[in-house]
Design a protein around this motif. Structure first.
Motif, short mmCIF file in Angstrom:
data_model
loop_
_atom_site.label_atom_id
_atom_site.label_comp_id
_atom_site.label_asym_id
_atom_site.label_seq_id
_atom_site.Cartn_x
_atom_site.Cartn_y
_atom_site.Cartn_z
N GLU A 128 0.82 -1.20 0.00
CA GLU A 128 0.00 0.00 0.00
C GLU A 128 0.86 1.26 0.00
N ALA A 129 0.50 2.20 -0.89
CA ALA A 129 1.15 3.50 -0.94
C ALA A 129 0.14 4.59 -0.61
N GLU A 130 0.56 5.54 0.19
CA GLU A 130 -0.31 6.63 0.60
C GLU A 130 -0.62 7.57 -0.56
N ARG A 131 0.39 7.92 -1.37
CA ARG A 131 0.19 8.91 -2.43
C ARG A 131 0.31 8.34 -3.83
N ASN A 132 1.44 7.80 -4.21
CA ASN A 132 1.48 7.17 -5.53
C ASN A 132 2.53 6.07 -5.60
N ALA A 133 2.17 5.01 -6.26
CA ALA A 133 3.06 3.96 -6.74
C ALA A 133 3.50 2.93 -5.70
N ILE A 134 3.37 1.71 -6.11
CA ILE A 134 4.01 0.59 -5.43
C ILE A 134 5.45 0.53 -5.92
N ILE A 135 5.62 0.72 -7.24
CA ILE A 135 6.95 0.84 -7.84
C ILE A 135 7.02 2.19 -8.53
N TYR A 136 7.96 3.04 -8.12
CA TYR A 136 8.14 4.36 -8.71
C TYR A 136 9.49 4.36 -9.43
N ALA A 137 9.46 4.55 -10.75
CA ALA A 137 10.68 4.52 -11.55
C ALA A 137 10.80 5.79 -12.37
N CYS A 138 11.88 6.50 -12.18
CA CYS A 138 12.14 7.74 -12.92
C CYS A 138 13.46 7.61 -13.67
N ASN B 177 7.37 -12.56 -16.00
CA ASN B 177 6.97 -13.78 -15.27
C ASN B 177 6.61 -13.52 -13.82
N SER B 178 5.91 -12.44 -13.56
CA SER B 178 5.63 -12.02 -12.18
C SER B 178 4.14 -11.74 -11.99
N THR B 179 3.74 -11.62 -10.71
CA THR B 179 2.35 -11.35 -10.37
C THR B 179 2.26 -10.17 -9.42
N PHE B 180 1.35 -9.23 -9.74
CA PHE B 180 1.01 -8.11 -8.87
C PHE B 180 -0.43 -8.31 -8.45
N LYS B 181 -0.68 -8.47 -7.15
CA LYS B 181 -2.02 -8.79 -6.69
C LYS B 181 -2.38 -8.00 -5.43
N ASN B 182 -3.59 -7.45 -5.42
CA ASN B 182 -4.14 -6.76 -4.24
C ASN B 182 -3.27 -5.61 -3.74
N ASN B 183 -2.64 -4.88 -4.64
CA ASN B 183 -1.86 -3.71 -4.26
C ASN B 183 -2.74 -2.48 -4.33
N ARG B 184 -2.56 -1.55 -3.39
CA ARG B 184 -3.47 -0.41 -3.27
C ARG B 184 -2.72 0.92 -3.18
N ILE B 185 -3.29 1.90 -3.87
CA ILE B 185 -2.88 3.30 -3.75
C ILE B 185 -4.10 4.02 -3.21
N LYS B 186 -3.89 4.88 -2.22
CA LYS B 186 -5.01 5.64 -1.69
C LYS B 186 -5.49 6.63 -2.74
N ASP C 72 -10.38 13.79 -5.39
CA ASP C 72 -9.49 14.86 -5.83
C ASP C 72 -8.04 14.38 -6.03
N SER C 73 -7.83 13.08 -6.12
CA SER C 73 -6.49 12.53 -6.34
C SER C 73 -6.02 12.84 -7.75
N PRO C 74 -4.71 13.09 -7.91
CA PRO C 74 -4.18 13.29 -9.27
C PRO C 74 -4.31 12.01 -10.09
N ILE C 75 -4.32 12.16 -11.40
CA ILE C 75 -4.50 11.04 -12.32
C ILE C 75 -3.32 10.07 -12.30
N ASP C 76 -2.15 10.49 -11.78
CA ASP C 76 -0.94 9.68 -11.88
C ASP C 76 -0.83 8.57 -10.84
N ARG C 77 -1.85 8.33 -10.06
CA ARG C 77 -1.77 7.29 -9.03
C ARG C 77 -1.98 5.92 -9.65
#
Length: 194
Positions: A103-113, A121-130, A134-139
């Motif tokens: 869970e991330a409060e603002r944005n991203a489980i993985i943030y890459a810049c 070959n991976s699984t992303f399951k039940n991950n949450r961003i608050k 009025d949240s920005p579209i980038d979440r």
């Protein structure tokens, strides 16, 4: 990276907390980190990089810093930004791993810049961003910014908040499953093949 530091974390089980950045590891310029066969459960940072914060500024000198995660389970991690990891420049490889219940409060489980990213070959399951009205579209669970080469192949996304936000990214998505997520892909200035 040539001449850099190489760190290997093998077959470890961790539950940690950081009051600021990086619940488990900080990776600096001209350093590689290989995480293989590990379990991260309930690793938390109050700001960014819940498990790993990689500031690979070596790109300025043409270095090829690498963060490799394979055969690893990451669950119940939390932070404000990048609940699992934050990477700034370099290369990110995730293979044969499960990332779930983070869970991330603002944005991203993985943030890459400015990081070339390859997830296979991976699984992303039940991950949450608050997300609120009025949240920005980038979440999204994966936030990718300013890279020419992002690859996702044979990845399952199940029951996540929005999956991918890509800003000025060239990406190639093949053989992936998107099931019961929020928005699958939101892209600004895309160059991609699905």
């Amino acid at each position: 990276a040539d001449g850099g530091n190489h760190r290997h974390i093998n077959n470890s089980d961790m539950s940690l907390y950081a009051s600021k950045t990086a619940g488990a590891f900080v990776v600096g310029e001209s350093s590689d980190l290989i995480v293989d066969g590990c379990i991260f459960d309930n690793v938390t940072a109050s700001y960014d990089g819940g498990i790993i914060f990689s500031d690979g500024q070596g790109w300025k000198q043409g270095a090829k810093d690498e963060l490799i995660i394979k055969n690893t389970l990451i669950k119940n991690s939390k932070s404000t930004y990048g609940a699992v990891l934050t990477i700034c420049a370099g290369h990110l490889f995730i293979d044969n791993s499960t990332i779930m219940d983070n869970e991330a409060e603002r944005n991203a489980i993985i943030y890459a810049c400015e990081a070339e990213t390859k997830i296979t070959n991976s699984t992303f399951k039940n991950n949450r961003i608050k997300i609120t009205d009025d949240s920005p579209i980038d979440r999204a669970i994966i936030y990718e910014f300013l890279t020419e080469n992002m690859i996702m192949d044979n990845v399952k996304f199940i029951n996540n908040t929005n999956v991918l936000f890509a800003n000025n990214v060239g990406y190639n998505i093949t053989n992936c499953i998107f099931e019961n997520n929020g928005r699958a892909i939101y892209s600004i200035m895309p160059q991609f093949r699905v």
